[in-house]
Design a protein around this motif. Structure first.
Motif, PDB file in Angstrom:
ATOM      1  N   ALA A  53       0.969  -0.913  -0.267  1.00 48.08           N
ATOM      2  CA  ALA A  53      -0.019  -0.301   0.069  1.00 48.08           C
ATOM      3  C   ALA A  53       1.356   1.440  -0.057  1.00 48.08           C
ATOM      4  N   PHE A  54       2.009   1.372   0.143  1.00 49.35           N
ATOM      5  CA  PHE A  54       2.779   2.354   0.767  1.00 49.35           C
ATOM      6  C   PHE A  54       3.060   2.995  -1.082  1.00 49.35           C
ATOM      7  N   PRO A  55       3.607   4.637  -0.659  1.00 46.77           N
ATOM      8  CA  PRO A  55       2.295   5.370  -1.879  1.00 46.77           C
ATOM      9  C   PRO A  55       4.165   5.097  -3.157  1.00 46.77           C
ATOM     10  N   THR A  56       4.500   4.286  -2.767  1.00 47.68           N
ATOM     11  CA  THR A  56       5.595   4.397  -4.566  1.00 47.68           C
ATOM     12  C   THR A  56       5.839   2.663  -4.598  1.00 47.68           C
ATOM     13  N   ALA A  57       4.743   2.110  -3.782  1.00 49.66           N
ATOM     14  CA  ALA A  57       4.851   0.602  -4.024  1.00 49.66           C
ATOM     15  C   ALA A  57       4.450   0.224  -5.238  1.00 49.66           C
ATOM     16  N   LEU A  58       4.043   1.756  -5.964  1.00 53.42           N
ATOM     17  CA  LEU A  58       3.743   1.313  -7.565  1.00 53.42           C
ATOM     18  C   LEU A  58       4.782   0.847  -8.562  1.00 53.42           C
ATOM     19  N   PHE A  59       5.681   0.962  -7.968  1.00 53.65           N
ATOM     20  CA  PHE A  59       6.373   0.160  -8.484  1.00 53.65           C
ATOM     21  C   PHE A  59       7.809  -1.026  -8.667  1.00 53.65           C
ATOM     22  N   PHE A  60       6.335  -1.695  -8.080  1.00 57.32           N
ATOM     23  CA  PHE A  60       6.285  -3.062  -8.118  1.00 57.32           C
ATOM     24  C   PHE A  60       6.083  -3.562  -9.113  1.00 57.32           C
ATOM     25  N   SER A  61       5.113  -2.610 -10.176  1.00 62.61           N
ATOM     26  CA  SER A  61       4.311  -3.629 -11.226  1.00 62.61           C
ATOM     27  C   SER A  61       4.025  -2.544 -11.611  1.00 62.61           C
ATOM     28  N   ALA A  62       5.298  -1.863 -12.434  1.00 64.20           N
ATOM     29  CA  ALA A  62       5.804  -0.996 -13.668  1.00 64.20           C
ATOM     30  C   ALA A  62       7.339  -1.851 -13.836  1.00 64.20           C
ATOM     31  N   PRO A  63       7.544  -1.760 -15.271  1.00 62.20           N
ATOM     32  CA  PRO A  63       8.280  -2.055 -15.921  1.00 62.20           C
ATOM     33  C   PRO A  63       9.728  -1.415 -16.086  1.00 62.20           C
TER      34      PRO A  63
END
Length: 279
Positions: A53-63
């Protein structure tokens, strides 16, 4: 991604699928590490929720490299807990090949060994040190082979506004917090929060876990800027274990924290997709 493109597959879909599959596997292993470290299966779920949920955890789903760093670092931690030197060293090698922050495993292992001086731990310490530093050496060697400069990656950071290595960089990092052009207040809060959790990890769980959480923060200060700090601290995996432990008896604060993290992540995702990268 290159292989997928060579086979005629969509390069961008390949990147998304690879990153998400790797990140999911890494998150699952990390949850097991957290549960074993805190002696509670529920704690593993808490740590997992807080990390993703941490704000920059979105990068675990990005290339990006982050999902590979998560997977291999979590595998190294799991092997460390089992006292399995070969698996720990091999995973540490993968972690350093994924990201420079993987080198934190070597530093953490050496500091822990120097303070504990337990002979039975020496094989895993040596394996993690060789694997972690070996990954960095292979990366630098590849850069030397391809572009003729093993430190090209470090030098390229100047294009992002980071200064060259200098004893002044820790002070420059502090100055970057209130940079009038691009302030880094959010990154400062994330870095200081992770640093505090790293100190707690050292106190409660030993030098290995504390150093591992603190090294990414130290790397930020060495770089001379907090740029991307809230993404780099994702490598401080023990910090999320500590946060999960802190919130173990706070049933009202935990969902609020997770929801707050997720909301900011949504805002960042919207900014990156529509304005910062594509806009």
């Amino acid at each position: 991604m290159g292989t997928a493109h060579a086979l005629g597959l969509n390069l961008f879909w390949a990147g998304l699928i690879i990153a998400n599959a790797t990140g999911a596997a890494g998150a699952a292993v990390f949850a097991q590490v957290a549960a074993r470290q805190l002696g509670c299966r529920t704690a593993g779920w808490r740590a997992l929720a807080l990390l993703l949920a941490f704000p920059t955890a979105l990068f675990f789903s990005a290339p990006y490299n982050e999902s590979f760093g998560l997977l291999f670092t979590a595998l190294a931690l799991a092997a460390w807990q089992r006292n399995s030197p070969f698996c720990a060293g091999l995973a540490a090698l993968g972690g350093s090949l994924a990201r420079m922050t993987g080198g934190a495993l070597a530093v953490a292992a050496v500091v822990d060994s120097a303070l504990s001086r337990e002979r039975y731990e020496r094989p895993r310490t040596f394996a993690v040190m060789v694997g972690s530093l070996g990954g960095i050496a292979l990366f630098w060697g590849a850069l030397w082979w391809v572009v003729g400069d093993p430190f090209a990656g470090l030098k390229a950071q100047a294009k992002w506004g980071r200064p060259e290595l200098s004893w002044k960089n820790p002070f420059r990092t502090l100055e970057s917090i209130y940079d009038p052009v691009l302030p880094h207040w959010g990154e400062a809060v994330a870095a200081l929060g992770v640093a505090a959790l790293g100190v707690r990890a050292w106190h409660k769980r030993g030098a290995f876990w504390g150093v591992l959480a603190l090294i990414p923060v130290a790397q930020l200060f060495v770089s001379g800027s907090l740029l991307s700090g809230h993404r780099i601290v994702l490598a401080s995996l023990p910090a999320w274990i500590e946060l999960a432990d802190l919130l173990r008896n706070r049933r009202r604060i935990l969902p609020v924290t997770v929801a707050g993290f997720a909301f900011v992540q949504f805002l960042l995702l919207n900014r990156y997709v529509h304005w910062q990268f594509a806009g």
